[in-house]
Design a protein around this motif. Structure first.
Motif, PDB file in Angstrom:
ATOM      1  N   ASP A  53      30.960 -22.600  32.498  1.00  0.00           N
ATOM      2  CA  ASP A  53      30.936 -21.841  33.743  1.00  0.00           C
ATOM      3  C   ASP A  53      32.268 -21.086  33.825  1.00  0.00           C
ATOM      4  N   PRO A  54      32.240 -19.759  33.863  1.00  0.00           N
ATOM      5  CA  PRO A  54      33.495 -18.983  33.889  1.00  0.00           C
ATOM      6  C   PRO A  54      34.454 -19.417  34.985  1.00  0.00           C
ATOM      7  N   LYS A  55      33.918 -19.939  36.086  1.00  0.00           N
ATOM      8  CA  LYS A  55      34.761 -20.318  37.221  1.00  0.00           C
ATOM      9  C   LYS A  55      35.646 -21.530  36.911  1.00  0.00           C
ATOM     10  N   LEU A  62      23.399 -17.904  35.699  1.00  0.00           N
ATOM     11  CA  LEU A  62      23.828 -19.002  34.833  1.00  0.00           C
ATOM     12  C   LEU A  62      22.667 -19.931  34.510  1.00  0.00           C
ATOM     13  N   LYS A  63      21.834 -20.191  35.501  1.00  0.00           N
ATOM     14  CA  LYS A  63      20.684 -21.076  35.307  1.00  0.00           C
ATOM     15  C   LYS A  63      19.701 -20.487  34.302  1.00  0.00           C
ATOM     16  N   VAL A  64      19.461 -19.183  34.402  1.00  0.00           N
ATOM     17  CA  VAL A  64      18.548 -18.518  33.469  1.00  0.00           C
ATOM     18  C   VAL A  64      19.111 -18.577  32.054  1.00  0.00           C
ATOM     19  N   LEU A  84      22.016 -13.629  29.379  1.00  0.00           N
ATOM     20  CA  LEU A  84      22.867 -13.982  28.245  1.00  0.00           C
ATOM     21  C   LEU A  84      24.016 -12.991  28.096  1.00  0.00           C
ATOM     22  N   MET A  85      23.712 -11.712  28.249  1.00  0.00           N
ATOM     23  CA  MET A  85      24.741 -10.689  28.130  1.00  0.00           C
ATOM     24  C   MET A  85      25.786 -10.821  29.240  1.00  0.00           C
ATOM     25  N   ALA A  86      25.338 -11.110  30.458  1.00  0.00           N
ATOM     26  CA  ALA A  86      26.265 -11.233  31.582  1.00  0.00           C
ATOM     27  C   ALA A  86      27.210 -12.416  31.399  1.00  0.00           C
ATOM     28  N   VAL A  87      26.660 -13.551  30.978  1.00  0.00           N
ATOM     29  CA  VAL A  87      27.481 -14.751  30.773  1.00  0.00           C
ATOM     30  C   VAL A  87      28.446 -14.541  29.610  1.00  0.00           C
TER      31      VAL A  87
END
Length: 234
Positions: free
Chosen positions: A129-131, A192-194, A213-216
């Motif tokens: 998780d980026p956070k 994130l869930k997807v 996937l691209m966003a994460v």
């Protein structure tokens, strides 16, 4: 844009047939002239080198690199509560072994990197998780697990780190890497869930899954590279 390449292994008459390396076409280079300077290839890590980084971090290897970005498309080991047949048992056993190999390599090549390899390694996993990444960086810094090269690139010394609290390190790094701006691109919980729901069984992906996937991957790459490979950023 980050593309996760998932390549399987083919077994035929007890012989493991590894996939051939995939070369990057000239049309994908930002500067077409760079095609003559370097010829990177993509290949699955396989069983022995699950993350594909052993040769990159191994001292004396012809592939040894000082700055390494590791992309892990796995979402962690998911134990089955029921195994109704031998095939499911074998699959679960294989996944368990793969997960153990990955964890051992992560410890040797990332956690113990300061003592064994002394490389700048930006490791990003689909399960991250980026956070929480900045908090982990502060823990590694305070625990003495970062190389002096990384610490000095961020304008600090090991002596200064020793005197700072984790909260002070976090606050300093937020300013250093422009964390507030990076946060704007962090995917929300639904995205994130997807992304975490995507398997590695080579089934077709939906547009929503690809976008997730691209966003994460984009947010994690930007963040981890700024933290752990600051020398490659101009």
């Amino acid at each position: 844009m980050i593309i996760f390449l998932l390549v399987g292994l083919l077994w035929h008459h007890h012989v493991c047939l590894l996939p051939l390396p995939i070369k990057i076409a000239k049309s994908y280079y930002q500067n077409s002239q760079d095609y003559k300077l370097i010829n990177p290839t993509l290949i699955d890590g396989g069983v022995y080198d699950n993350q594909g980084i052993h040769k990159l971090t191994h001292h004396g290897s012809v592939y040894e690199c000082e700055n390494i970005i590791v992309s892990d498309a796995g979402t962690g080991f998911k134990p089955l509560t029921q195994m109704n047949n031998t095939l499911m048992l074998l699959i679960q056993t294989s996944e368990l072994f793969m997960n153990r190999i990955k964890n051992i390599q992560f410890i040797n090549n990332v956690i113990l990197n300061k003592y064994l390899g002394k490389k700048s390694i930006a490791y990003l996993s689909l399960a991250y998780d980026p956070k929480t990444c900045l908090s982990y960086f502060a823990n590694y810094a305070k625990g003495g697990q970062l190389t002096s090269t990384i610490i000095e690139a961020h304008g600090l010394s090991e002596e200064e780190i020793a005197k700072m609290t984790k909260q002070e390190i976090t606050a300093y790094m937020e300013q250093r890497i422009n964390y507030g701006e990076l946060q704007k691109s962090f995917p929300n919980n639904n995205v994130l869930k997807v992304a975490l729901g995507v398997g590695t069984n080579l089934t077709a992906l939906s547009y929503e899954q690809i976008e997730a996937l691209m966003a994460v991957a984009e947010s994690l790459t930007e963040l981890q590279v700024r933290l752990y490979c600051p020398n490659i950023i101009k």
